[in-house]
Design a protein around this motif. Structure first.
Motif, PDB file in Angstrom:
ATOM      1  N   LEU A  96      34.096  62.658  23.543  1.00 35.04           N
ATOM      2  CA  LEU A  96      34.194  63.571  24.679  1.00 35.04           C
ATOM      3  C   LEU A  96      33.263  64.770  24.519  1.00 35.04           C
ATOM      4  O   LEU A  96      32.703  65.263  25.502  1.00 35.04           O
ATOM      5  N   ALA A  97      33.089  65.228  23.293  1.00 36.63           N
ATOM      6  CA  ALA A  97      32.218  66.381  23.040  1.00 36.63           C
ATOM      7  C   ALA A  97      30.764  66.077  23.383  1.00 36.63           C
ATOM      8  O   ALA A  97      29.992  66.991  23.680  1.00 36.63           O
ATOM      9  N   HIS A  98      30.386  64.795  23.343  1.00 39.91           N
ATOM     10  CA  HIS A  98      29.007  64.415  23.625  1.00 39.91           C
ATOM     11  C   HIS A  98      28.815  63.855  25.036  1.00 39.91           C
ATOM     12  O   HIS A  98      27.699  63.459  25.390  1.00 39.91           O
ATOM     13  N   CYS A  99      29.880  63.832  25.823  1.00 37.70           N
ATOM     14  CA  CYS A  99      29.768  63.333  27.197  1.00 37.70           C
ATOM     15  C   CYS A  99      29.145  64.381  28.116  1.00 37.70           C
ATOM     16  O   CYS A  99      29.465  65.574  28.011  1.00 37.70           O
ATOM     17  N   ASP A 100      28.295  63.942  29.003  1.00 37.34           N
ATOM     18  CA  ASP A 100      27.764  64.828  30.029  1.00 37.34           C
ATOM     19  C   ASP A 100      28.923  65.335  30.885  1.00 37.34           C
ATOM     20  O   ASP A 100      29.874  64.577  31.151  1.00 37.34           O
ATOM     21  N   PRO A 101      28.900  66.606  31.325  1.00 39.53           N
ATOM     22  CA  PRO A 101      30.010  67.142  32.130  1.00 39.53           C
ATOM     23  C   PRO A 101      30.323  66.335  33.386  1.00 39.53           C
ATOM     24  O   PRO A 101      31.455  66.359  33.863  1.00 39.53           O
ATOM     25  N   THR A 102      29.341  65.587  33.907  1.00 37.91           N
ATOM     26  CA  THR A 102      29.582  64.806  35.123  1.00 37.91           C
ATOM     27  C   THR A 102      30.469  63.590  34.881  1.00 37.91           C
ATOM     28  O   THR A 102      31.062  63.066  35.816  1.00 37.91           O
ATOM     29  N   ILE A 103      30.554  63.126  33.625  1.00 38.01           N
ATOM     30  CA  ILE A 103      31.399  61.954  33.346  1.00 38.01           C
ATOM     31  C   ILE A 103      32.545  62.249  32.384  1.00 38.01           C
ATOM     32  O   ILE A 103      33.428  61.411  32.211  1.00 38.01           O
ATOM     33  N   LYS A 104      32.550  63.426  31.759  1.00 32.92           N
ATOM     34  CA  LYS A 104      33.579  63.719  30.760  1.00 32.92           C
ATOM     35  C   LYS A 104      35.001  63.574  31.304  1.00 32.92           C
ATOM     36  O   LYS A 104      35.840  62.915  30.673  1.00 32.92           O
ATOM     37  N   PRO A 105      35.339  64.145  32.480  1.00 28.40           N
ATOM     38  CA  PRO A 105      36.709  63.954  32.997  1.00 28.40           C
ATOM     39  C   PRO A 105      37.036  62.486  33.252  1.00 28.40           C
ATOM     40  O   PRO A 105      38.166  62.054  33.037  1.00 28.40           O
ATOM     41  N   PHE A 106      36.042  61.712  33.688  1.00 31.83           N
ATOM     42  CA  PHE A 106      36.257  60.291  33.952  1.00 31.83           C
ATOM     43  C   PHE A 106      36.572  59.551  32.659  1.00 31.83           C
ATOM     44  O   PHE A 106      37.507  58.741  32.613  1.00 31.83           O
ATOM     45  N   ILE A 107      35.807  59.799  31.609  1.00 28.02           N
ATOM     46  CA  ILE A 107      36.017  59.128  30.325  1.00 28.02           C
ATOM     47  C   ILE A 107      37.384  59.496  29.754  1.00 28.02           C
ATOM     48  O   ILE A 107      38.125  58.638  29.257  1.00 28.02           O
ATOM     49  N   GLU A 108      37.749  60.773  29.845  1.00 25.93           N
ATOM     50  CA  GLU A 108      39.060  61.187  29.350  1.00 25.93           C
ATOM     51  C   GLU A 108      40.169  60.557  30.180  1.00 25.93           C
ATOM     52  O   GLU A 108      41.214  60.174  29.647  1.00 25.93           O
ATOM     53  N   PHE A 109      39.951  60.419  31.480  1.00 26.75           N
ATOM     54  CA  PHE A 109      40.926  59.770  32.355  1.00 26.75           C
ATOM     55  C   PHE A 109      41.155  58.318  31.930  1.00 26.75           C
ATOM     56  O   PHE A 109      42.292  57.837  31.891  1.00 26.75           O
ATOM     57  N   LEU A 110      40.081  57.601  31.600  1.00 26.05           N
ATOM     58  CA  LEU A 110      40.219  56.221  31.138  1.00 26.05           C
ATOM     59  C   LEU A 110      41.067  56.149  29.875  1.00 26.05           C
ATOM     60  O   LEU A 110      41.937  55.285  29.738  1.00 26.05           O
ATOM     61  N   ILE A 111      40.807  57.064  28.948  1.00 25.47           N
ATOM     62  CA  ILE A 111      41.536  57.067  27.677  1.00 25.47           C
ATOM     63  C   ILE A 111      43.011  57.398  27.878  1.00 25.47           C
ATOM     64  O   ILE A 111      43.885  56.808  27.238  1.00 25.47           O
ATOM     65  N   LEU A 112      43.296  58.331  28.773  1.00 28.99           N
ATOM     66  CA  LEU A 112      44.672  58.813  28.944  1.00 28.99           C
ATOM     67  C   LEU A 112      45.500  58.013  29.940  1.00 28.99           C
ATOM     68  O   LEU A 112      46.702  58.244  30.065  1.00 28.99           O
ATOM     69  N   THR A 113      44.885  57.083  30.664  1.00 28.93           N
ATOM     70  CA  THR A 113      45.649  56.281  31.629  1.00 28.93           C
ATOM     71  C   THR A 113      45.557  54.783  31.389  1.00 28.93           C
ATOM     72  O   THR A 113      46.375  54.028  31.899  1.00 28.93           O
ATOM     73  N   GLY A 114      44.556  54.340  30.626  1.00 29.95           N
ATOM     74  CA  GLY A 114      44.389  52.906  30.414  1.00 29.95           C
ATOM     75  C   GLY A 114      43.808  52.209  31.625  1.00 29.95           C
ATOM     76  O   GLY A 114      43.826  50.977  31.704  1.00 29.95           O
ATOM     77  N   ALA A 115      43.302  52.970  32.568  1.00 28.40           N
ATOM     78  CA  ALA A 115      42.729  52.374  33.775  1.00 28.40           C
ATOM     79  C   ALA A 115      41.455  51.607  33.444  1.00 28.40           C
ATOM     80  O   ALA A 115      40.699  51.991  32.559  1.00 28.40           O
ATOM     81  N   ARG A 116      41.236  50.523  34.162  1.00 32.58           N
ATOM     82  CA  ARG A 116      39.955  49.842  34.106  1.00 32.58           C
ATOM     83  C   ARG A 116      38.952  50.716  34.854  1.00 32.58           C
ATOM     84  O   ARG A 116      39.335  51.545  35.667  1.00 32.58           O
ATOM     85  N   VAL A 117      37.669  50.494  34.605  1.00 27.94           N
ATOM     86  CA  VAL A 117      36.639  51.321  35.240  1.00 27.94           C
ATOM     87  C   VAL A 117      36.744  51.259  36.763  1.00 27.94           C
ATOM     88  O   VAL A 117      36.722  52.280  37.451  1.00 27.94           O
ATOM     89  N   GLY A 118      36.900  50.057  37.305  1.00 26.13           N
ATOM     90  CA  GLY A 118      37.003  49.906  38.756  1.00 26.13           C
ATOM     91  C   GLY A 118      38.221  50.594  39.331  1.00 26.13           C
ATOM     92  O   GLY A 118      38.173  51.144  40.439  1.00 26.13           O
ATOM     93  N   GLU A 119      39.331  50.582  38.595  1.00 31.73           N
ATOM     94  CA  GLU A 119      40.559  51.241  39.043  1.00 31.73           C
ATOM     95  C   GLU A 119      40.359  52.753  39.108  1.00 31.73           C
ATOM     96  O   GLU A 119      40.788  53.406  40.057  1.00 31.73           O
TER      97      GLU A 119
END
Length: 213
Positions: free
Chosen positions: A40-63
């Protein structure tokens, strides 16, 4: 993208293949707490919330890309599945904010829906489409390389969620519901792996007496 090709929606998958193990051999690949924070520390700010969301919800990318304003409620959120369409949104998996832990509660204020489309994850407020997969893929590759995690795939974030949740819930049925997964063998493998870790090592751990926010 390969699935879209199979369905005939597009002619070919032009997204570069990600280096690493085939999907069938990735069940044991997941990120520990330190690795999560490093990625997360190396993620661009435009995708950081998305990547953290995937980790914290288990959502697939499309979901996650289909996550919209109406799915985010006052005390819970609905997680769409790739097989369901808009008329069925009320039948999707529902989670309370509290059960997802303090990290998710801290992430929520960052999730502002597009005023035009209602999508939660987007690049431009004037756009009617969600964050593009190609842009996400490109930025994720840059982040994982910078974090020293060159073989991690986006889908491994779903496995990360599964193992970290298994450290906490320790329930086959609960984990199956949260993942929206029908494969009993996969669910059991996550639970078995989590048995070798303490709850304190989970991204969802809440210390006794610690407030949610």
């Amino acid at each position: 993208m390969d699935y879209a090709v199979a369905l005939g929606y597009i002619r070919e998958n032009r997204v570069p293949k990600i280096r690493g193990l085939p999907a069938a051999n990735r069940s044991g690949i997941w990120l520990k707490l330190g690795q999560i924070d490093k990625l997360l520390a190396h993620c661009d700010p435009t995708i950081k919330p998305f990547i953290e969301f995937l980790i914290l919800t288990g959502a697939r990318v499309g979901e996650a890309l289909d996550f919209r304003r109406e799915d985010l409620r006052r005390e819970k959120f609905l997680l769409p599945t790739e097989k369901q369409r808009k008329p069925m949104r009320e039948a999707m998996r529902a989670f309370t904010i509290a059960e997802m832990g303090p990290r998710f509660a801290r992430l929520l204020p960052q999730l502002k829906p597009s005023p035009r489309s209602g999508f939660i994850f987007y690049l431009k407020p004037t756009s009617s489409t969600p964050l593009s997969y190609s842009y996400l893929h490109h930025q994720f590759i840059k982040a994982r390389e910078a974090a020293g995690l060159p073989d991690i795939h986006l889908h491994d974030l779903r496995g990360t969620f599964a193992v970290h949740r298994a450290m906490i819930v320790k329930s086959f049925r609960q984990l199956q519901y949260e993942l929206g997964h029908s494969d009993a063998k996969s669910i059991q493998s996550y639970l078995s792996r989590a048995e070798t870790f303490d709850a304190e090592e989970s991204v969802f751990y809440v210390a006794p007496g610690l407030p949610l926010r």
